[in-house]
Design a protein around this motif. Structure first.
Motif, PDB file in Angstrom:
ATOM      1  N   VAL B 105       0.848  -1.186   0.000  1.00  0.00           N
ATOM      2  CA  VAL B 105       0.000   0.000   0.000  1.00  0.00           C
ATOM      3  C   VAL B 105       0.886   1.239   0.000  1.00  0.00           C
ATOM      4  N   MET B 106       0.709   2.097  -1.004  1.00  0.00           N
ATOM      5  CA  MET B 106       1.513   3.321  -1.099  1.00  0.00           C
ATOM      6  C   MET B 106       0.576   4.514  -1.213  1.00  0.00           C
ATOM      7  N   PRO B 107       0.897   5.617  -0.530  1.00  0.00           N
ATOM      8  CA  PRO B 107       0.087   6.829  -0.713  1.00  0.00           C
ATOM      9  C   PRO B 107       0.125   7.248  -2.193  1.00  0.00           C
ATOM     10  N   SER B 108      -1.001   7.710  -2.687  1.00  0.00           N
ATOM     11  CA  SER B 108      -1.044   8.035  -4.127  1.00  0.00           C
ATOM     12  C   SER B 108      -0.108   9.178  -4.498  1.00  0.00           C
ATOM     13  N   ILE B 109       0.394   9.945  -3.505  1.00  0.00           N
ATOM     14  CA  ILE B 109       1.344  11.016  -3.821  1.00  0.00           C
ATOM     15  C   ILE B 109       2.795  10.529  -3.893  1.00  0.00           C
ATOM     16  N   THR B 110       3.015   9.228  -3.671  1.00  0.00           N
ATOM     17  CA  THR B 110       4.375   8.682  -3.746  1.00  0.00           C
ATOM     18  C   THR B 110       5.007   9.018  -5.102  1.00  0.00           C
ATOM     19  N   ILE B 111       6.293   9.409  -5.082  1.00  0.00           N
ATOM     20  CA  ILE B 111       6.914   9.791  -6.359  1.00  0.00           C
ATOM     21  C   ILE B 111       6.982   8.578  -7.292  1.00  0.00           C
ATOM     22  N   PRO B 112       6.691   8.840  -8.580  1.00  0.00           N
ATOM     23  CA  PRO B 112       6.542   7.744  -9.556  1.00  0.00           C
ATOM     24  C   PRO B 112       7.725   6.783  -9.611  1.00  0.00           C
ATOM     25  N   SER B 113       8.958   7.283  -9.419  1.00  0.00           N
ATOM     26  CA  SER B 113      10.110   6.387  -9.530  1.00  0.00           C
ATOM     27  C   SER B 113      10.073   5.308  -8.440  1.00  0.00           C
ATOM     28  N   LYS B 114       9.555   5.660  -7.256  1.00  0.00           N
ATOM     29  CA  LYS B 114       9.504   4.656  -6.181  1.00  0.00           C
ATOM     30  C   LYS B 114       8.397   3.633  -6.446  1.00  0.00           C
ATOM     31  N   VAL B 115       7.276   4.110  -7.005  1.00  0.00           N
ATOM     32  CA  VAL B 115       6.205   3.187  -7.388  1.00  0.00           C
ATOM     33  C   VAL B 115       6.736   2.234  -8.462  1.00  0.00           C
ATOM     34  N   ALA B 116       7.423   2.809  -9.455  1.00  0.00           N
ATOM     35  CA  ALA B 116       7.947   1.995 -10.560  1.00  0.00           C
ATOM     36  C   ALA B 116       8.939   0.960 -10.049  1.00  0.00           C
ATOM     37  N   ALA B 117       9.811   1.373  -9.122  1.00  0.00           N
ATOM     38  CA  ALA B 117      10.808   0.438  -8.589  1.00  0.00           C
ATOM     39  C   ALA B 117      10.119  -0.710  -7.854  1.00  0.00           C
ATOM     40  N   THR B 118       9.086  -0.378  -7.073  1.00  0.00           N
ATOM     41  CA  THR B 118       8.386  -1.418  -6.307  1.00  0.00           C
ATOM     42  C   THR B 118       7.656  -2.377  -7.244  1.00  0.00           C
ATOM     43  N   LYS B 119       6.978  -1.801  -8.242  1.00  0.00           N
ATOM     44  CA  LYS B 119       6.325  -2.657  -9.254  1.00  0.00           C
ATOM     45  C   LYS B 119       7.362  -3.467 -10.025  1.00  0.00           C
ATOM     46  N   GLY B 120       8.522  -2.855 -10.228  1.00  0.00           N
ATOM     47  CA  GLY B 120       9.613  -3.524 -10.958  1.00  0.00           C
ATOM     48  C   GLY B 120      10.038  -4.818 -10.284  1.00  0.00           C
ATOM     49  N   TYR B 121       9.893  -4.883  -8.951  1.00  0.00           N
ATOM     50  CA  TYR B 121      10.203  -6.119  -8.231  1.00  0.00           C
ATOM     51  C   TYR B 121       8.992  -7.053  -8.210  1.00  0.00           C
ATOM     52  N   GLY B 122       7.975  -6.717  -8.997  1.00  0.00           N
ATOM     53  CA  GLY B 122       6.842  -7.634  -9.149  1.00  0.00           C
ATOM     54  C   GLY B 122       5.751  -7.473  -8.103  1.00  0.00           C
ATOM     55  N   ALA B 123       5.799  -6.428  -7.298  1.00  0.00           N
ATOM     56  CA  ALA B 123       4.789  -6.277  -6.245  1.00  0.00           C
ATOM     57  C   ALA B 123       3.475  -5.748  -6.799  1.00  0.00           C
ATOM     58  N   ASN B 124       2.388  -6.075  -6.079  1.00  0.00           N
ATOM     59  CA  ASN B 124       1.067  -5.548  -6.372  1.00  0.00           C
ATOM     60  C   ASN B 124       0.900  -4.251  -5.568  1.00  0.00           C
ATOM     61  N   VAL B 125       0.925  -3.103  -6.257  1.00  0.00           N
ATOM     62  CA  VAL B 125       0.857  -1.815  -5.558  1.00  0.00           C
ATOM     63  C   VAL B 125      -0.592  -1.337  -5.484  1.00  0.00           C
ATOM     64  N   ILE B 126      -1.035  -1.022  -4.259  1.00  0.00           N
ATOM     65  CA  ILE B 126      -2.385  -0.491  -4.042  1.00  0.00           C
ATOM     66  C   ILE B 126      -2.230   0.931  -3.501  1.00  0.00           C
ATOM     67  N   PHE B 127      -2.954   1.882  -4.109  1.00  0.00           N
ATOM     68  CA  PHE B 127      -2.813   3.259  -3.659  1.00  0.00           C
ATOM     69  C   PHE B 127      -3.804   3.589  -2.545  1.00  0.00           C
ATOM     70  N   SER B 128      -3.399   4.508  -1.683  1.00  0.00           N
ATOM     71  CA  SER B 128      -4.254   4.968  -0.589  1.00  0.00           C
ATOM     72  C   SER B 128      -4.051   6.469  -0.444  1.00  0.00           C
ATOM     73  N   THR B 129      -4.784   7.087   0.468  1.00  0.00           N
ATOM     74  CA  THR B 129      -4.442   8.457   0.826  1.00  0.00           C
ATOM     75  C   THR B 129      -3.330   8.382   1.865  1.00  0.00           C
ATOM     76  N   LEU B 130      -2.801   9.542   2.249  1.00  0.00           N
ATOM     77  CA  LEU B 130      -1.707   9.564   3.232  1.00  0.00           C
ATOM     78  C   LEU B 130      -2.176   9.032   4.579  1.00  0.00           C
ATOM     79  N   THR B 131      -3.428   9.337   4.926  1.00  0.00           N
ATOM     80  CA  THR B 131      -3.899   9.026   6.286  1.00  0.00           C
ATOM     81  C   THR B 131      -4.525   7.637   6.421  1.00  0.00           C
ATOM     82  N   ASP B 132      -5.042   7.070   5.309  1.00  0.00           N
ATOM     83  CA  ASP B 132      -5.747   5.792   5.490  1.00  0.00           C
ATOM     84  C   ASP B 132      -4.929   4.580   5.060  1.00  0.00           C
ATOM     85  N   ARG B 133      -3.595   4.759   4.979  1.00  0.00           N
ATOM     86  CA  ARG B 133      -2.827   3.636   4.433  1.00  0.00           C
ATOM     87  C   ARG B 133      -2.815   2.411   5.347  1.00  0.00           C
ATOM     88  N   LEU B 134      -2.803   2.663   6.676  1.00  0.00           N
ATOM     89  CA  LEU B 134      -2.833   1.516   7.589  1.00  0.00           C
ATOM     90  C   LEU B 134      -4.165   0.765   7.460  1.00  0.00           C
TER      91      LEU B 134
END
Lengths: 333, 333
Positions: B105-134
């Motif tokens: 789970v990543m806040p939707s404001i996460t910088i794209p390069s970090k999202v790309a790197a995480t997806k690059g390792y094959g992870a399933n990325v789910i976006f959240s707001t900053l406050t509801d990520r937990l």
């Protein structure tokens, strides 16, 4: 097109038959990328942050061995050079450690941090214009009796820089080739000499911007180019090939190919080294990796020569002297 | 002033007498700097570019050892976490190498390069707001049965991060102390455990900007702080100390001091590491060196405790994940 009723069914077999049909008419395009195992020689971790320390220390050690140099007051007269770059700091350091004076002629537009670093090693810095620095240095030598230690066009410098080639051969068994940046050619010709008779191929990389690829162009016509005025971001690679390097690289055929890359390719390779390898390198040091990644001629050549087994390729990261100011300018958003 | 005719002569002896006269009235100011031999632990060269790989791999190895985890379909259900930083990539990599799914789970404001790197390792990325990520992560865990691997507040993570302390003790004989950055405290408490009973002192560094020095402030009042909202440039150090780290560091008294530095001090230490050591580090990783160079309380403490013999001090360079864009913004001219 043929009538639909005459067409083969849409199956894999039909595609195989289609290939049989057109095989003589088309190119079979390459699927294999060149296979390369990369070995980075981290001269950014060298003293003064660049390979130039090798040549400067070697030049002074050689001076100390020269008959009569000491007796004729060589140590008091010291050494001199003209440089706005890493050679200035390298000679200043080598002189300081030997307790001899260093007179360094720098263009007055040299960025203050480089002047400060050179003075920090205890050198006497003399300012000149961009065009009269050699004259100023020669006058200085005449007045002080200091020995001129040129930045690249001298056997002692070439042999000193070549020591990194010997080290790399000791560090990586079975090395097939080395690629290094080329400016005045002191380092590239030194490495070429270090590989002579070993079977290890040597390649050079240059920026193509505003004609900084003088070595490549010169070798294509067989005529050394003696004027370059480039503002490439690879600020260590703006000089033209010296006489001694030309003789080693071209006349003795000890370099196996020269390649030129664009400013964007240099920046892109530098970004990769910074972001993924976590190493700080100056733009000049990123040129060989840019060739390896982006130059199709280089990649095709490797694919043909190295085949499926591939090559162990040494990549010279020549130096790391870039300031955070410089990085900010290079990668400004 | 006294009549000139009554003044002592201007000699060294007169200065010595002047000192005798005022000695009880003034401070004798320190001349000795603290003597420190610095040993840098280069976790910027760690897999995924930061120490977080240690905790993530350890967490998954521990899962595999857990009775029933495999039999109950643990490998198919996978792991989950919420992180916009290095932990996301570390868990994604560790999961991928084990062939198990990772839900991040990543806040939707996460910088794209970090999202790309995480997806690059094959992870399933789910976006959240900053406050509801937990909340999003917990819902995800309930739905998928994936095991939550928190970024720092768990013994498996703490012990994993602590492995760098054991390594450093093996690499540097006679180590006197270690200083590491502190955010959630997983790494610092792991290192503290690695030093338990060895006599090696452990210190933590935090940014003071906008209250990011919660661990220091909490330990001063004896009350763990559970809210921080800082935009420090040290973007890896914006969390507050977890329950388990608090228990190790404060209740078990395994940390010997916490220090806080300013944004300018962090930038200045980072500049030094980039320009002189030629290492790419993220701002968070520069915090311990900033303490060592600029925190007068730390320096006085070392001077008093280490004396003339000085200390061999381990400095944790925790990670190197900064983009060239990020560097350009940080050091914009």
């Amino acid at each position: 097109m043929a009538d639909l009723s005459t067409c083969p069914p849409l199956t894999r077999d039909s595609v195989v038959q289609a290939l049989d049909l057109i095989k003589p008419l088309i190119h079979k395009t390459p699927a294999a990328k060149p296979v390369l195992r990369l070995w980075f020689k981290c001269e950014n971790f060298q003293r003064v942050g660049a390979f130039k320390a090798r040549g400067a220390f070697h030049a002074i050690e050689r001076l100390k061995l020269e008959p009569g140099w000491l007796e004729n007051g060589g140590r008091e007269k010291g050494v001199a050079t003209h440089s706005s770059g890493n050679h200035a700091q390298a000679l200043a350091l080598a002189a300081k450690e030997n307790g001899i004076p260093a007179h360094i002629v720098m263009p007055s537009i040299t960025i203050p941090s480089k002047v400060a670093a050179t003075k920090g090693y205890g050198a006497n810095v003399i300012f000149s214009t961009l065009t009269d620095r050699l004259t100023v240095a020669e006058k200085l030598v005449a007045e002080t009796g200091a020995r001129l230690v040129p930045p690249y066009d001298h056997p002692d410098i070439i042999l000193g820089q070549g020591t990194m080639g010997i080290e790399l051969q000791e560090q990586v068994t079975g090395l097939d080739a080395i690629i290094a940046p080329c400016s005045g050619g002191g380092m590239l010709s030194g490495i070429a000499l270090s590989c002579e008779g070993t079977g290890i191929k040597v390649f050079g990389g240059e920026p193509e911007f505003e004609g900084a690829d003088d070595a490549k162009r010169g070798m294509e016509t067989g005529q050394r180019i003696t004027y370059v005025n480039s503002t490439s971001i690879a600020d260590g690679l703006r000089s033209y090939l010296g006489v001694h390097p030309w003789s080693v690289l071209y006349e003795r055929k000890l370099v196996h190919g020269m390649y030129a890359v664009t400013e964007e390719q240099i920046k892109s390779a530098m970004k990769l080294i910074l972001e993924r390898m976590k190493l700080v390198v100056e733009p000049s040091a990123a040129v060989p990796l840019a060739v390896v990644l982006y130059d199709e001629d280089f990649r095709n050549m490797v694919e043909q020569q190295a085949g499926e087994e591939g090559w162990d390729l040494g990549i010279i990261l020549s130096g790391g002297n870039v300031s955070t100011d410089g990085l900010a300018t290079l990668f400004a958003n």
